[in-house]
Structures are given as C-alpha cells and as structure tokens.
Design a protein around this motif. Structure first.
Motif, PDB file in Angstrom:
ATOM      1  N   SER A 280       0.844  -1.192   0.000  1.00  0.00           N
ATOM      2  CA  SER A 280       0.000   0.000   0.000  1.00  0.00           C
ATOM      3  C   SER A 280       0.873   1.232   0.000  1.00  0.00           C
ATOM      4  CB  SER A 280      -0.915   0.005   1.230  1.00  0.00           C
ATOM      5  OG  SER A 280      -1.712   1.172   1.252  1.00  0.00           O
ATOM      6  N   ALA A 281       0.655   2.110  -0.980  1.00  0.00           N
ATOM      7  CA  ALA A 281       1.506   3.285  -1.100  1.00  0.00           C
ATOM      8  C   ALA A 281       0.793   4.553  -0.659  1.00  0.00           C
ATOM      9  CB  ALA A 281       2.002   3.431  -2.539  1.00  0.00           C
ATOM     10  N   GLU A 282      -0.323   4.919  -1.320  1.00  0.00           N
ATOM     11  CA  GLU A 282      -0.951   6.196  -0.996  1.00  0.00           C
ATOM     12  C   GLU A 282      -2.462   6.139  -0.841  1.00  0.00           C
ATOM     13  OE1 GLU A 282      -0.139   9.087  -4.009  1.00  0.00           O
ATOM     14  OE2 GLU A 282      -1.063   7.936  -5.611  1.00  0.00           O
ATOM     15  N   HIS A 283      -3.074   4.984  -1.033  1.00  0.00           N
ATOM     16  CA  HIS A 283      -4.526   4.893  -0.895  1.00  0.00           C
ATOM     17  C   HIS A 283      -4.951   4.290   0.434  1.00  0.00           C
ATOM     18  CE1 HIS A 283      -4.988   5.001  -5.558  1.00  0.00           C
ATOM     19  NE2 HIS A 283      -4.903   6.194  -5.025  1.00  0.00           N
ATOM     20  N   GLY A 284      -3.995   3.841   1.229  1.00  0.00           N
ATOM     21  CA  GLY A 284      -4.319   3.301   2.530  1.00  0.00           C
ATOM     22  C   GLY A 284      -4.734   1.840   2.491  1.00  0.00           C
ATOM     23  N   ILE A 285      -5.331   1.390   3.607  1.00  0.00           N
ATOM     24  CA  ILE A 285      -5.715  -0.013   3.790  1.00  0.00           C
ATOM     25  C   ILE A 285      -7.229  -0.184   3.702  1.00  0.00           C
ATOM     26  CG2 ILE A 285      -5.592  -1.999   5.332  1.00  0.00           C
ATOM     27  CD1 ILE A 285      -2.889  -1.061   4.269  1.00  0.00           C
ATOM     28  N   GLY A 286      -7.959   0.665   4.441  1.00  0.00           N
ATOM     29  CA  GLY A 286      -9.413   0.561   4.445  1.00  0.00           C
ATOM     30  C   GLY A 286      -9.872  -0.822   4.853  1.00  0.00           C
ATOM     31  N   GLN A 287     -10.908  -1.318   4.187  1.00  0.00           N
ATOM     32  CA  GLN A 287     -11.359  -2.695   4.395  1.00  0.00           C
ATOM     33  C   GLN A 287     -10.889  -3.602   3.273  1.00  0.00           C
ATOM     34  OE1 GLN A 287     -15.784  -3.169   3.836  1.00  0.00           O
ATOM     35  NE2 GLN A 287     -15.719  -0.936   3.624  1.00  0.00           N
ATOM     36  N   LEU A 288     -10.235  -3.008   2.264  1.00  0.00           N
ATOM     37  CA  LEU A 288      -9.793  -3.786   1.108  1.00  0.00           C
ATOM     38  C   LEU A 288      -8.570  -4.634   1.419  1.00  0.00           C
ATOM     39  CD1 LEU A 288     -10.071  -4.334  -1.974  1.00  0.00           C
ATOM     40  CD2 LEU A 288      -8.533  -2.393  -2.334  1.00  0.00           C
ATOM     41  N   LYS A 289      -7.669  -4.128   2.258  1.00  0.00           N
ATOM     42  CA  LYS A 289      -6.361  -4.768   2.404  1.00  0.00           C
ATOM     43  C   LYS A 289      -6.068  -5.236   3.829  1.00  0.00           C
ATOM     44  CE  LYS A 289      -4.369  -2.030  -1.369  1.00  0.00           C
ATOM     45  NZ  LYS A 289      -3.262  -1.112  -1.775  1.00  0.00           N
ATOM     46  N   THR A 290      -7.096  -5.513   4.619  1.00  0.00           N
ATOM     47  CA  THR A 290      -6.841  -5.970   5.987  1.00  0.00           C
ATOM     48  C   THR A 290      -6.167  -7.340   6.012  1.00  0.00           C
ATOM     49  OG1 THR A 290      -9.112  -6.817   6.110  1.00  0.00           O
ATOM     50  CG2 THR A 290      -8.695  -4.609   7.008  1.00  0.00           C
ATOM     51  N   GLU A 291      -6.490  -8.198   5.045  1.00  0.00           N
ATOM     52  CA  GLU A 291      -5.832  -9.508   4.988  1.00  0.00           C
ATOM     53  C   GLU A 291      -4.350  -9.343   4.700  1.00  0.00           C
ATOM     54  OE1 GLU A 291      -7.116 -12.364   5.799  1.00  0.00           O
ATOM     55  OE2 GLU A 291      -9.123 -11.523   6.127  1.00  0.00           O
ATOM     56  N   GLU A 292      -4.009  -8.400   3.811  1.00  0.00           N
ATOM     57  CA  GLU A 292      -2.607  -8.149   3.510  1.00  0.00           C
ATOM     58  C   GLU A 292      -1.867  -7.601   4.724  1.00  0.00           C
ATOM     59  OE1 GLU A 292      -5.067  -7.573   1.500  1.00  0.00           O
ATOM     60  OE2 GLU A 292      -4.531  -8.133  -0.559  1.00  0.00           O
ATOM     61  N   MET A 293      -2.570  -6.804   5.548  1.00  0.00           N
ATOM     62  CA  MET A 293      -1.955  -6.316   6.776  1.00  0.00           C
ATOM     63  C   MET A 293      -1.554  -7.487   7.666  1.00  0.00           C
ATOM     64  SD  MET A 293      -1.495  -3.018   7.266  1.00  0.00           S
ATOM     65  CE  MET A 293      -1.714  -2.594   8.988  1.00  0.00           C
ATOM     66  N   GLU A 294      -2.434  -8.475   7.784  1.00  0.00           N
ATOM     67  CA  GLU A 294      -2.130  -9.654   8.586  1.00  0.00           C
ATOM     68  C   GLU A 294      -0.944 -10.423   7.997  1.00  0.00           C
ATOM     69  OE1 GLU A 294      -3.714 -10.859  11.366  1.00  0.00           O
ATOM     70  OE2 GLU A 294      -5.102  -9.171  11.514  1.00  0.00           O
ATOM     71  N   LEU A 295      -0.890 -10.493   6.679  1.00  0.00           N
ATOM     72  CA  LEU A 295       0.130 -11.300   6.004  1.00  0.00           C
ATOM     73  C   LEU A 295       1.500 -10.629   6.011  1.00  0.00           C
ATOM     74  CD1 LEU A 295       0.855 -13.781   4.262  1.00  0.00           C
ATOM     75  CD2 LEU A 295       0.124 -12.466   2.250  1.00  0.00           C
ATOM     76  N   PHE A 296       1.524  -9.323   5.678  1.00  0.00           N
ATOM     77  CA  PHE A 296       2.804  -8.656   5.469  1.00  0.00           C
ATOM     78  C   PHE A 296       3.271  -7.794   6.642  1.00  0.00           C
ATOM     79  CE2 PHE A 296       1.121  -9.050   1.037  1.00  0.00           C
ATOM     80  CZ  PHE A 296       2.076  -9.943   0.572  1.00  0.00           C
ATOM     81  N   ARG A 297       2.389  -7.489   7.581  1.00  0.00           N
ATOM     82  CA  ARG A 297       2.769  -6.628   8.697  1.00  0.00           C
ATOM     83  C   ARG A 297       2.459  -7.295  10.034  1.00  0.00           C
ATOM     84  NH1 ARG A 297       4.951  -4.820   5.021  1.00  0.00           N
ATOM     85  NH2 ARG A 297       4.963  -2.689   4.219  1.00  0.00           N
ATOM     86  N   GLY A 298       2.598  -8.623  10.081  1.00  0.00           N
ATOM     87  CA  GLY A 298       2.325  -9.355  11.300  1.00  0.00           C
ATOM     88  C   GLY A 298       3.427  -9.182  12.332  1.00  0.00           C
ATOM     89  N   GLY A 299       3.358  -9.980  13.391  1.00  0.00           N
ATOM     90  CA  GLY A 299       4.397  -9.957  14.404  1.00  0.00           C
ATOM     91  C   GLY A 299       4.412  -8.671  15.207  1.00  0.00           C
ATOM     92  N   VAL A 300       5.616  -8.201  15.494  1.00  0.00           N
ATOM     93  CA  VAL A 300       5.797  -7.043  16.368  1.00  0.00           C
ATOM     94  C   VAL A 300       5.105  -5.809  15.811  1.00  0.00           C
ATOM     95  CG1 VAL A 300       7.507  -5.475  17.380  1.00  0.00           C
ATOM     96  CG2 VAL A 300       7.957  -7.925  17.310  1.00  0.00           C
ATOM     97  N   GLU A 301       5.211  -5.572  14.496  1.00  0.00           N
ATOM     98  CA  GLU A 301       4.645  -4.361  13.904  1.00  0.00           C
ATOM     99  C   GLU A 301       3.136  -4.295  14.098  1.00  0.00           C
ATOM    100  OE1 GLU A 301       4.768  -1.910   9.663  1.00  0.00           O
ATOM    101  OE2 GLU A 301       6.099  -3.611  10.003  1.00  0.00           O
TER     102      GLU A 301
END
Length: 474
Positions: free
Chosen positions: A424-445
């Motif tokens: 995600s660069a400039e449009h944010g996460i919203g409800q579209l990319k919550t799964e990607e947040m879990e996948l790519f920004r898991g753990g400590v972050e």
C-alpha cells in the motif's frame, strides 16, 4: 441493532436539523465507494459544524458502543469511508480556512476543506500548497491526512505527513486535542500528530490541521518523453535529478497502453508523437528563482540523453496550455481505464532502484496467469509509487477476468514486498487490504498497531474493521 430513538435524539440535539439525516434515500449517495466496489449501510448520517460537535458526537457514541465511520470527500479506493452500521460522520460542514500566516508560511484549516480551496487560498496569499491529486476538486484535507496522501509532487515536497505541522483531533472518549502548533521545531515528547496521519480514522477524527506552505514557483517547464523501457526512463530520471536537484518536482511514467486509452476515451487528447513508443514519462521542473529559463535548461538537459540511447523522442511544452494537455494524458488514465472494461488495480511502492525490475517481472507473471492481459503500470517514478493496473484482454469476458482478482493481488503484492516495497503506497488499507496487513505486517509491527488502537479506542467504535481487524476484547 438499529439505534434507539433516545440515541438518535441525543445525536440530533448535538448537530441540529442541518447536520442530522436518517432518511435512507438521502444517505444512499454517501454509502458507495468511489470505484463502486464497496456498498455500506448506517442508521444516521451526521454532519457536525464544529470540532466541538465532532467531539460530543464521539462521546455519545462511545458511551453506547456505536460504530463511527469518519468520511471526507469519499474519493478513496479501499472502502475506508464506507460504514457497516452505526453512524457515518461526514465532515463536509467543517470547511473553513481558519488562518493564513504568510510570514510563517502556514495555513490553518478545518478538516473538511476541499484540497483545491486550500491551494487557491495559498495562491491568493502569494504562497503555494503543493499537495496535488486527481481528486483535488472534491477530496478533503482530513481524508488526505487520514490516508497520508501522496500525489504527483511527493518527489519534491513529500507526502501529506511532511506537509503537516500540527493537528486538532477529536478522541473517541469525547476529548478534543489541540495540537494546532505552527512550529517547525517542537521536541516536546512524542510527536502525537503522526499517530493520526495515516490512521484512516481508526484512532480519532482529525478536525483541523496546520499545513506548511512553500514559495510559489516563478518558472516551470514540462516535457513529455518517449522511451523503449522503464529501465531507460530510470536512467533519464537519475540524470535529471542530478542536474536539477529539488527543482525536479515530478517524474511520472506510463506505458503505451495507458496513452492509447487516454486518447481513445478522453476528449481533447492526442498523441504528442507521430511514432509510438513502449514507454513515456511526464516531467516537471519548477523553481522560485526569478531569473531562470527552465524551458531552455530542460531542452539542453534532454539532448545528450538521445545520444546515450535513453530517449527516443521528447517534446517540451511551450506554454501552460501545452503543459496541461501533456499532463492530461497522465491524469486521465484512471478514468480511461474504467471505460476500457474490467480492470484490477493495485497501489504499491518499491525502492526507486527496483521499479524497472518490478514492472518487468510482475508483468511476466501476470501474463502467465491470463495471457494478453493489458498492463497499465503507471505512476510516480520519483518516489517509487506504482499503480500496477491490469485491464482485461480484449477477447476475454469481464466476469471471467475479474475472477482472477485474488490471483493478481497475490502476485503484485508479493512481488512488491520481495523487492523491499509495500503493498500500500498512498490509498491506505481501508477494508480492502486488511488480509494483507495480517500477512505482510504481522508480528511485532501489527502488535504495536493493535496496542495503539486498544489504548486510544478500547471500545473499538472508530472505523471498526478498517486497517486492522477488530481489537475489542484484547
């Protein structure tokens, strides 16, 4: 559960008749995301007129565990401002320019101010607000802040985050934080404003901002370039950056397909060249120096790039009208792609040095899944933000093409992360990319993000289900 009559009456008493809407036919236009991908629902549309009203609305909702979805101009692409129940908090009535301090080069504004109106106010004061987006005639600065919007001038001026000195924020418990300090140096503990910039309304509601202004450009030059590959354009970018430094304000790339659909679908556009090329770039140079001749300087800088084989053709705009015509070819691509049929779009960023590799490898992988997919990878080469969009093959049905949405998401996002980028660069996460947040920004972050959410919004009323999954209950 529907909101009770007592709660609705309480909200009505805060904002009055003008700011209170429950008729579903009047609410309906506010419930659809700009790309028509997300459709929402809510019990009431609330339009506060002051920051204090925003705070009072949040306090009432917090007391009764009512979800609140803040909304600006609703120009986002990820469904972040689409409600799934509760109330929709629209900030369009918070639309005043509070103060312009020309000597301090700052402008203080309400969060509901239209971006174009801020640009105009700065211009009238003899200054310049550089945030520039295709939706600037309707997007609101609060939404720009909530998503840390970028645009075409990030190369020179930075994202919205870099343009912000202070914020005013209504917290979920009804307190109003006044951080409207117009200071460039303020090392007093944690820099709280940065928690809310990019948070997409999940921690609180931005109600005001102090923004940095810059000197108004006194001269500028625009060029449209034709090249064989993104790799060649990378060389052009590096050499122009070396020569012009911070005067290089924009460097946008686009493929032949993007140019073709802009010309096909958008009136008043034409190909700047008689010969087609695989790749193009739009370049802007600007300066506040009164004695400059940037048009000649840019022409001189481009000549040796032909000799070195990096450029195949170029045209330098002779006036503002021509410059606007060249920019229209780039800015109209998103709208043109809608008219070309089904498209699957991505907003990613990669290190500038990896742009050519990313585009080439990702395009190849997409072609292996759906042959003849038409790649429209364009965007801000100067800051690594690539809109990697894919249009359906001409011989393929739209529904069959769109069935590959998840396949393409996986390829594009994994490739971006592989080369050290972001999904995600400039449009944010919203409800579209919550799964990607879990996948790519898991753990400590992600644990730190959840901890912030739990601290600021323990009842999880603020834009629940957006950015990170529900945190209520721990």
């Amino acid at each position: 559960m529907p909101l009770s009559a007592n709660i609705l009456q309480s909200l009505h008493s805060i904002v009055g008749d003008t700011g209170f809407v429950t008729k579903q036919s009047e609410i309906a236009p506010f419930l659809v995301e700009s790309r028509n991908k997300f459709h929402g629902k809510c019990d009431a549309l609330i339009k506060p007129a002051t920051p204090q009203e925003v705070a009072e609305v949040l306090a009432a909702c917090n007391d009764h565990d009512i979800p609140v979805v803040p909304q600006g101009g609703n120009t986002g692409h990820c469904g972040g401002a689409v409600p799934n129940g509760g109330i929709l908090l629209n900030l369009s009535r918070l639309n005043h320019i509070r103060e312009i301090d020309a000597l301090n080069a700052t402008i203080s504004v309400d969060a509901g101010c239209i971006l174009h109106n801020i640009q105009t106010a700065a211009d009238q004061a003899g200054l310049y607000f550089p945030l520039s987006l295709a939706a600037q005639g309707s997007c609101q600065i609060g939404g720009n802040l909530a998503t840390n919007a970028g645009g075409i001038h990030v190369l020179r001026y930075g994202n919205t985050r870099e343009l912000t000195l202070g914020l005013e924020v209504a917290l979920p418990d009804g307190r109003l934080w006044n951080g409207m300090r117009a200071l460039r140096k303020d090392n007093t503990g944690y820099d709280l404003k940065h928690l809310f910039i990019g948070s997409e309304g999940t921690l609180g509601v931005i109600t005001g901002a102090v923004l940095k202004l810059s000197a108004k450009p006194k001269d500028h030059a625009t060029a449209f370039l034709g090249a064989l590959s993104p790799a060649d354009l990378m060389e052009v970018f590096a050499l122009l950056r070396e020569q012009f430094g911070e005067e290089l304000t924009a460097f946008e790339i686009m493929p032949r397909f993007g140019l073709e659909i802009s010309i096909k679908h958008m009136t008043g556009t034409r190909d700047p060249f008689h010969t087609p090329y695989h790749w193009y770039a739009v370049v802007d140079i600007a300066t506040s120096r009164p004695d400059s001749d940037l048009q000649s300087d840019l022409e001189d800088a481009l000549h040796p790039l032909f000799d070195r084989g990096f450029l195949q053709n170029a045209t330098v705009a002779q006036d503002m009208e021509q410059a606007n015509q060249l920019w229209a070819l780039r800015e109209n691509m998103s709208e043109a792609q809608k008219r070309e049929g089904g498209s699957i779009k991505h907003d990613v960023s990669v290190p500038v040095s990896k742009i050519a590799e990313f585009i080439e490898e990702t395009s190849h992988m997409i072609g292996n899944i759906v042959p003849n997919s038409r790649i429209c990878a364009f965007g801000h080469m100067g800051d690594g933000n690539i809109h990697f969009n894919i249009s359906q093959p001409e011989e393929m049905k739209k529904v069959s093409f769109l069935a590959h949405w998840n396949d393409f998401n996986e390829i594009v996002h994994e490739m971006a992360e592989k080369v050290g980028g972001s999904f995600s660069a400039e449009h944010g996460i919203g409800q579209l990319k919550t799964e990607e947040m879990e996948l790519f920004r898991g753990g400590v972050e992600l644990d730190m993000m959840r901890a912030l959410k739990q601290t600021f919004d323990p009842n999880n009323i603020m834009n629940p289900g957006k950015v990170i999954k529900d945190t209520k209950g721990g």
